[in-house]
Design a protein around this motif. Structure first.
Motif, PDB file in Angstrom:
ATOM      1  N   GLU A   1       0.849  -1.177   0.000  1.00 28.42           N
ATOM      2  CA  GLU A   1       0.000   0.000   0.000  1.00 28.42           C
ATOM      3  C   GLU A   1       0.893   1.238   0.000  1.00 28.42           C
ATOM      4  N   VAL A   2       0.542   2.192  -0.856  1.00 27.88           N
ATOM      5  CA  VAL A   2       1.277   3.450  -0.929  1.00 27.88           C
ATOM      6  C   VAL A   2       0.253   4.563  -0.788  1.00 27.88           C
ATOM      7  N   PHE A   3       0.417   5.391   0.238  1.00 26.07           N
ATOM      8  CA  PHE A   3      -0.539   6.454   0.501  1.00 26.07           C
ATOM      9  C   PHE A   3       0.003   7.793   0.032  1.00 26.07           C
ATOM     10  N   SER A   4      -0.891   8.603  -0.494  1.00 29.14           N
ATOM     11  CA  SER A   4      -0.601   9.953  -0.926  1.00 29.14           C
ATOM     12  C   SER A   4      -1.778  10.800  -0.433  1.00 29.14           C
ATOM     13  N   PRO A   5      -1.615  12.097  -0.223  1.00 31.45           N
ATOM     14  CA  PRO A   5      -2.754  12.884   0.274  1.00 31.45           C
ATOM     15  C   PRO A   5      -3.992  12.711  -0.620  1.00 31.45           C
ATOM     16  N   GLY A   6      -5.062  12.200  -0.038  1.00 33.72           N
ATOM     17  CA  GLY A   6      -6.319  12.030  -0.756  1.00 33.72           C
ATOM     18  C   GLY A   6      -6.424  10.791  -1.624  1.00 33.72           C
ATOM     19  N   SER A   7      -5.382   9.978  -1.662  1.00 32.14           N
ATOM     20  CA  SER A   7      -5.444   8.795  -2.516  1.00 32.14           C
ATOM     21  C   SER A   7      -4.482   7.723  -2.019  1.00 32.14           C
ATOM     22  N   PHE A   8      -4.651   6.517  -2.566  1.00 35.17           N
ATOM     23  CA  PHE A   8      -3.682   5.475  -2.283  1.00 35.17           C
ATOM     24  C   PHE A   8      -3.667   4.458  -3.410  1.00 35.17           C
ATOM     25  N   PHE A   9      -2.544   3.748  -3.481  1.00 33.29           N
ATOM     26  CA  PHE A   9      -2.306   2.704  -4.466  1.00 33.29           C
ATOM     27  C   PHE A   9      -2.141   1.401  -3.699  1.00 33.29           C
ATOM     28  N   TYR A  10      -2.613   0.298  -4.286  1.00 32.31           N
ATOM     29  CA  TYR A  10      -2.391  -1.006  -3.651  1.00 32.31           C
ATOM     30  C   TYR A  10      -2.045  -2.056  -4.683  1.00 32.31           C
ATOM     31  N   LEU A  11      -1.400  -3.116  -4.213  1.00 30.43           N
ATOM     32  CA  LEU A  11      -0.993  -4.224  -5.059  1.00 30.43           C
ATOM     33  C   LEU A  11      -1.119  -5.520  -4.259  1.00 30.43           C
ATOM     34  N   ASP A  12      -1.683  -6.534  -4.906  1.00 28.77           N
ATOM     35  CA  ASP A  12      -1.806  -7.860  -4.300  1.00 28.77           C
ATOM     36  C   ASP A  12      -1.468  -8.911  -5.349  1.00 28.77           C
ATOM     37  N   PRO A  13      -0.709  -9.940  -4.987  1.00 27.78           N
ATOM     38  CA  PRO A  13      -0.527 -11.059  -5.915  1.00 27.78           C
ATOM     39  C   PRO A  13      -1.867 -11.779  -6.084  1.00 27.78           C
ATOM     40  N   VAL A  14      -2.092 -12.319  -7.267  1.00 28.84           N
ATOM     41  CA  VAL A  14      -3.338 -13.019  -7.581  1.00 28.84           C
ATOM     42  C   VAL A  14      -2.975 -14.367  -8.167  1.00 28.84           C
ATOM     43  N   LYS A  15      -3.743 -15.386  -7.848  1.00 34.00           N
ATOM     44  CA  LYS A  15      -3.523 -16.690  -8.454  1.00 34.00           C
ATOM     45  C   LYS A  15      -3.898 -16.620  -9.926  1.00 34.00           C
ATOM     46  N   ASN A  16      -3.064 -17.170 -10.770  1.00 33.25           N
ATOM     47  CA  ASN A  16      -3.301 -17.126 -12.214  1.00 33.25           C
ATOM     48  C   ASN A  16      -4.649 -17.736 -12.592  1.00 33.25           C
ATOM     49  N   LYS A  17      -5.069 -18.742 -11.858  1.00 27.61           N
ATOM     50  CA  LYS A  17      -6.331 -19.424 -12.161  1.00 27.61           C
ATOM     51  C   LYS A  17      -7.537 -18.512 -11.978  1.00 27.61           C
ATOM     52  N   GLN A  18      -7.381 -17.421 -11.234  1.00 29.74           N
ATOM     53  CA  GLN A  18      -8.475 -16.478 -11.058  1.00 29.74           C
ATOM     54  C   GLN A  18      -8.676 -15.608 -12.293  1.00 29.74           C
ATOM     55  N   VAL A  19      -7.666 -15.537 -13.138  1.00 29.44           N
ATOM     56  CA  VAL A  19      -7.715 -14.642 -14.279  1.00 29.44           C
ATOM     57  C   VAL A  19      -7.727 -15.388 -15.610  1.00 29.44           C
ATOM     58  N   MET A  20      -7.052 -16.527 -15.660  1.00 30.35           N
ATOM     59  CA  MET A  20      -6.899 -17.263 -16.915  1.00 30.35           C
ATOM     60  C   MET A  20      -7.367 -18.697 -16.757  1.00 30.35           C
ATOM     61  N   GLN A  21      -7.567 -19.330 -17.884  1.00 30.58           N
ATOM     62  CA  GLN A  21      -7.891 -20.753 -17.869  1.00 30.58           C
ATOM     63  C   GLN A  21      -6.577 -21.532 -17.905  1.00 30.58           C
ATOM     64  N   ILE A  22      -6.161 -21.995 -16.769  1.00 25.44           N
ATOM     65  CA  ILE A  22      -4.922 -22.745 -16.626  1.00 25.44           C
ATOM     66  C   ILE A  22      -5.287 -24.231 -16.583  1.00 25.44           C
ATOM     67  N   THR A  23      -4.647 -25.025 -17.442  1.00 24.56           N
ATOM     68  CA  THR A  23      -4.991 -26.451 -17.497  1.00 24.56           C
ATOM     69  C   THR A  23      -3.962 -27.352 -16.817  1.00 24.56           C
ATOM     70  N   SER A  24      -2.777 -26.813 -16.527  1.00 26.45           N
ATOM     71  CA  SER A  24      -1.759 -27.650 -15.889  1.00 26.45           C
ATOM     72  C   SER A  24      -0.896 -26.815 -14.957  1.00 26.45           C
ATOM     73  N   ASP A  25      -0.163 -27.503 -14.087  1.00 31.52           N
ATOM     74  CA  ASP A  25       0.752 -26.813 -13.179  1.00 31.52           C
ATOM     75  C   ASP A  25       1.890 -26.160 -13.956  1.00 31.52           C
ATOM     76  N   GLU A  26       2.296 -26.763 -15.071  1.00 36.10           N
ATOM     77  CA  GLU A  26       3.361 -26.192 -15.915  1.00 36.10           C
ATOM     78  C   GLU A  26       2.925 -24.845 -16.480  1.00 36.10           C
ATOM     79  N   GLU A  27       1.691 -24.764 -16.949  1.00 33.35           N
ATOM     80  CA  GLU A  27       1.161 -23.503 -17.471  1.00 33.35           C
ATOM     81  C   GLU A  27       1.120 -22.439 -16.385  1.00 33.35           C
TER      82      GLU A  27
END
Length: 179
Positions: free
Chosen positions: A47-73
């Motif tokens: 989390e990075v805060f600035s007056p009146g705003s902030f930015f955030y970043l979180d790792p996401v599991k690839n399977k939440q975004v793409m169709q992954i068929t194998s552990d190699e992918e």
């Protein structure tokens, strides 16, 4: 309504008269605390805060975004949810073009301003998926970077003057903003 409900509940409790004041005070304290407390905000990995705003970043599991068929992918990509929150932003009915440009940026172009650094190599995202939010003050999306041999990015770099967060270098290992 809430007060009436609490009073009705209080009146239904049958106890010795000597304990009624103690219970009344306990109920009053709990109600006062419940009225003043705000819902707890989700903590993000970075989390990075600035007056009146902030930015955030979180790792996401690839399977939440793409169709992954194998552990190699799955080992071929690294995904991150990034978001920018501006508490001062309000829709401008007199200049709808500004709102439209902001919306288009977060829906289609924000991914173009990101790079991942993996062992000194700069890599562009292969995929950017915007996240729809009911809150117009929040612009967010998921970035997917290609990685080789299961390596993960060391650093993420953001370069844009479109939203006030012109340059950010984020260390993923230290989980903080470097610049």
């Amino acid at each position: 309504m809430k007060q009436q409900l609490s009073y009705d509940l209080f009146m239904k409790i049958k106890m010795k008269p000597s304990k009624v004041p103690v219970v009344a005070i306990a109920i009053a304290v709990m109600m006062l605390h419940a009225c003043k407390s705000e819902p707890e905000r989700k903590k993000h990995t970075i989390e990075v805060f600035s007056p009146g705003s902030f930015f955030y970043l979180d790792p996401v599991k690839n399977k939440q975004v793409m169709q992954i068929t194998s552990d190699e992918e799955d080992k071929q990509f690294a995904s991150y949810l990034v978001g920018f929150f501006d508490s001062t932003y309000t829709k401008n009915v007199q200049q709808p073009k500004i709102d439209e440009d902001r919306s288009v940026y977060y829906q289609f172009h924000m991914g173009e301003n990101w790079r991942a650094v993996i062992n000194g190599d700069s890599v562009e995202p292969v995929f950017y998926h915007p996240v729809q939010n009911a809150d117009t003050r929040l612009g967010s999306g998921v970035l997917v970077f290609p990685v080789t041999e299961g390596k993960v990015p060391d650093t993420l770099v953001y370069r844009s003057a479109a939203d006030g967060w012109s340059n950010m270098i984020i260390s993923l290992k230290q989980k903080r903003l470097i610049q």
